[in-house]
Design a protein around this motif. Structure first.
Motif, PDB file in Angstrom:
ATOM      1  N   PRO A   1      14.141 -37.941   7.420  1.00  0.00           N
ATOM      2  CA  PRO A   1      14.102 -36.979   8.528  1.00  0.00           C
ATOM      3  C   PRO A   1      13.742 -37.679   9.843  1.00  0.00           C
ATOM      4  O   PRO A   1      12.926 -38.606   9.856  1.00  0.00           O
ATOM      5  CB  PRO A   1      13.004 -35.989   8.107  1.00  0.00           C
ATOM      6  CG  PRO A   1      12.912 -36.128   6.624  1.00  0.00           C
ATOM      7  CD  PRO A   1      13.222 -37.559   6.320  1.00  0.00           C
TER       8      PRO A   1
ATOM      9  N   THR B   1      12.825 -37.009  14.178  1.00  0.00           N
ATOM     10  CA  THR B   1      12.314 -36.023  15.133  1.00  0.00           C
ATOM     11  C   THR B   1      13.117 -36.080  16.423  1.00  0.00           C
ATOM     12  O   THR B   1      13.830 -37.048  16.708  1.00  0.00           O
ATOM     13  CB  THR B   1      10.837 -36.298  15.462  1.00  0.00           C
ATOM     14  OG1 THR B   1      10.742 -37.571  16.141  1.00  0.00           O
ATOM     15  CG2 THR B   1       9.983 -36.328  14.190  1.00  0.00           C
TER      16      THR B   1
ATOM     17  N   SER C   1      11.232 -24.421  13.931  1.00  0.00           N
ATOM     18  CA  SER C   1      10.908 -25.751  13.420  1.00  0.00           C
ATOM     19  C   SER C   1       9.459 -26.129  13.721  1.00  0.00           C
ATOM     20  O   SER C   1       8.867 -26.950  13.009  1.00  0.00           O
ATOM     21  CB  SER C   1      11.848 -26.793  14.030  1.00  0.00           C
ATOM     22  OG  SER C   1      13.180 -26.600  13.618  1.00  0.00           O
TER      23      SER C   1
ATOM     24  N   ARG D   1      13.575 -32.707  13.434  1.00  0.00           N
ATOM     25  CA  ARG D   1      12.281 -32.025  13.360  1.00  0.00           C
ATOM     26  C   ARG D   1      11.626 -32.000  14.738  1.00  0.00           C
ATOM     27  O   ARG D   1      11.824 -32.909  15.553  1.00  0.00           O
ATOM     28  CB  ARG D   1      11.367 -32.734  12.370  1.00  0.00           C
ATOM     29  CG  ARG D   1      11.838 -32.657  10.926  1.00  0.00           C
ATOM     30  CD  ARG D   1      10.846 -33.300   9.970  1.00  0.00           C
ATOM     31  NE  ARG D   1      11.259 -33.091   8.576  1.00  0.00           N
ATOM     32  CZ  ARG D   1      10.501 -33.390   7.522  1.00  0.00           C
ATOM     33  NH1 ARG D   1       9.296 -33.946   7.709  1.00  0.00           N
ATOM     34  NH2 ARG D   1      10.945 -33.161   6.302  1.00  0.00           N
TER      35      ARG D   1
ATOM     36  N   ASP E   1       8.141 -31.717  14.838  1.00  0.00           N
ATOM     37  CA  ASP E   1       7.003 -32.551  14.478  1.00  0.00           C
ATOM     38  C   ASP E   1       7.296 -33.226  13.145  1.00  0.00           C
ATOM     39  O   ASP E   1       7.892 -32.620  12.247  1.00  0.00           O
ATOM     40  CB  ASP E   1       5.726 -31.721  14.389  1.00  0.00           C
ATOM     41  CG  ASP E   1       5.357 -31.095  15.726  1.00  0.00           C
ATOM     42  OD1 ASP E   1       5.222 -31.846  16.714  1.00  0.00           O
ATOM     43  OD2 ASP E   1       5.233 -29.856  15.800  1.00  0.00           O
TER      44      ASP E   1
ATOM     45  N   THR F   1       6.599 -31.442   9.702  1.00  0.00           N
ATOM     46  CA  THR F   1       7.058 -30.066   9.478  1.00  0.00           C
ATOM     47  C   THR F   1       8.569 -30.049   9.351  1.00  0.00           C
ATOM     48  O   THR F   1       9.277 -30.551  10.234  1.00  0.00           O
ATOM     49  CB  THR F   1       6.638 -29.146  10.643  1.00  0.00           C
ATOM     50  OG1 THR F   1       5.218 -29.238  10.820  1.00  0.00           O
ATOM     51  CG2 THR F   1       7.020 -27.707  10.348  1.00  0.00           C
ATOM     52  N   GLU F   2       9.078 -29.471   8.261  1.00  0.00           N
ATOM     53  CA  GLU F   2      10.523 -29.418   8.054  1.00  0.00           C
ATOM     54  C   GLU F   2      11.222 -28.695   9.191  1.00  0.00           C
ATOM     55  O   GLU F   2      10.698 -27.732   9.760  1.00  0.00           O
ATOM     56  CB  GLU F   2      10.853 -28.696   6.734  1.00  0.00           C
ATOM     57  CG  GLU F   2      10.716 -29.548   5.497  1.00  0.00           C
ATOM     58  CD  GLU F   2      11.284 -28.865   4.261  1.00  0.00           C
ATOM     59  OE1 GLU F   2      11.236 -27.610   4.208  1.00  0.00           O
ATOM     60  OE2 GLU F   2      11.757 -29.577   3.367  1.00  0.00           O
ATOM     61  N   ALA F   3      12.416 -29.162   9.487  1.00  0.00           N
ATOM     62  CA  ALA F   3      13.235 -28.491  10.500  1.00  0.00           C
ATOM     63  C   ALA F   3      13.701 -27.139   9.984  1.00  0.00           C
ATOM     64  O   ALA F   3      13.816 -26.917   8.777  1.00  0.00           O
ATOM     65  CB  ALA F   3      14.435 -29.358  10.861  1.00  0.00           C
TER      66      ALA F   3
END
Length: 445
Positions: A180, A182, A217, A316, A318, A321-323
């Motif tokens: 992932p 950001t 998100s 993402r 952050d 935290t998952e998108a």
């Protein structure tokens, strides 16, 4: 990125018995807009009028297929709505408010579904139908078909945005796209490589789509506490997540990598930028890939450019935290004043069969809500990004579900545009005050 190897395709039971492809026979069931009411008063075969959004002919072909599968129980005629979703809503609301019995089936944009349901414009979904049409369907599409804890429409196709990137750019920037990423990483990589970030900053629904994905998100929602009473709705724009979403939108807009026309940038213009020599990163819908292939075929784009395309899940906000990528698409509503609601719901089951969703995906580029479609070899051949699309749909979050969606979205577009001028400390408060005033009927948009 998930594997593209799948087990053999499963057939959904009870969804498309007797379905046969007719090809060019679609033209036989397509009538001009402004159709008359169902044609069964003279004792003939009932005609179900399906009001569709504009596409590349896929819904007309599906209407033909399902007319054939009905074996004389009904025929389906299609009538094309305006291109803009807001104009589609306006036309349908006006006719349904007049108890128009000619509207049997409607292709509905998910954000408007609560309004239609709350107004009594939708025939109740029978329990057995609800069970069948939600089998193997992604959660975001079910959520987008639901109002007040009840399924009120039938999930059809489900759209989502991906993070598209040029492989060569990501490699040069040292980004590991198998993990992932950001928005901050995307901005830094784009600045390092001096490439474009494609986002939709136009004052239109696309702006609400972008902001909603950012706040969801970040762990929040545009509407923090929902209600059918507009004065009881509590907005979440000034929450920590709302402020964070505003910060990200502002920072991207002022990164120097979005191009000079951000304030009018829509899905098509950002795709054009991604195709250029400056293309780097972009959030956009799956149509980007077949668009690129079509440009290669037309001789306006090099094959090497499309070969450089890749896609992964939405960025993402952050890292931890998952998108929550955008969710869109079309669901099917049955008109409350239809003379044949049982036949109309039978038709929706045929329209949304696994076979027809796979056909619509490969022919018109509109992703399926049925998760088993993503196992189809033809789908995987047409869209190598299919596993990522499914992953994105499983994470996707609908836009605010409220009968007052037009007021909420319109207020957001007014206060958050242009995105480069957003003040994360002030804009959320200004938008909250405006939308609340509009909901109280103290102000007009």
């Amino acid at each position: 990125m998930p594997s593209t190897e799948f087990p053999p395709r499963r057939a959904r039971t009870g969804r498309s018995r007797g379905l046969r492809a007719l090809g060019a026979g679609a033209a036989a069931v397509v009538l001009a807009s402004g159709l008359a009411a169902c044609g069964s008063d003279d004792g003939g075969v009932p005609v179900l009028n399906w009001y569709i959004n504009p596409d590349s002919g896929g819904q007309a072909e599906i209407a033909s297929r399902c007319t054939d599968a009905a074996e004389g129980r009904y025929t389906i005629s299609t009538s094309v709505l305006p291109r803009e979703a807001s104009a589609q809503r306006e036309q349908l609301v006006r006719r349904l408010a007049a108890n128009d019995a000619s509207i049997d089936i409607m292709s509905l944009d998910p954000p408007f579904i609560p309004e239609f349901a709350q107004a009594g414009f939708l025939a109740p979904v029978p329990d057995d139908v609800a069970q069948r049409v939600t089998e193997d369907v992604v959660d975001s599409a079910i959520a987008g078909s639901t109002w007040d804890d009840e399924l009120v429409t039938v999930p059809f196709w489900a759209n989502t945005q991906l993070l598209w990137y040029r492989t060569s750019v990501a490699e040069a920037a040292g980004l590991d796209m198998s993990q992932p990423v950001t928005w901050d990483q995307i901005v830094q990589a784009a600045q390092d490589q001096d490439v474009l970030i494609g986002v939709q900053g136009i004052r239109a629904e696309a702006l609400t789509v972008w902001f909603n994905a950012l706040i969801e998100s970040a762990g929040g929602s545009i509407i923090a506490e929902n209600s059918t009473d507009p004065e009881e709705i509590q907005l979440g724009l000034t929450s920590e997540a709302g402020v964070r979403a505003a910060e990200v939108m502002r920072d991207i807009s002022n990164s120097g990598q979005v191009g000079p026309a951000l304030s009018t940038a829509n899905e098509d213009s950002t795709a054009t930028g991604f195709e250029s020599d400056q293309g780097g990163f972009m959030v956009n819908y799956p149509f980007v890939y077949p668009r690129g292939l079509a440009a290669v075929e037309a001789g306006t784009l090099d094959q090497a450019t499309v070969d450089d395309y890749a896609a992964t899940v939405y960025p993402r906000v952050d890292a931890d935290t998952e998108a929550a990528p955008p969710y869109g698409g079309i669901n099917l509503g049955v008109g409350a004043f239809s003379e044949h609601p049982e036949l109309a719901y039978e038709a929706t089951e045929c329209i949304t069969s696994t076979e027809n969703q796979a056909y619509y995906f490969t022919s018109n580029g509109n992703p399926a809500s049925d998760s088993t479609v993503y196992e189809d070899p033809e789908v995987l051949e047409a869209f190598p990004q299919a596993p990522v699309i499914l992953e994105s749909l499983e994470l996707a979050a609908p836009r605010p579900q409220t009968p007052y969606y037009s007021e909420v979205s319109g207020g957001l577009q007014r206060e958050y545009h242009p995105t480069a001028s957003i003040d994360p400390e002030q804009t959320p408060q200004d938008a909250t005050e405006l939308i609340e005033a509009v909901l109280r009927k103290e102000q007009l948009l």
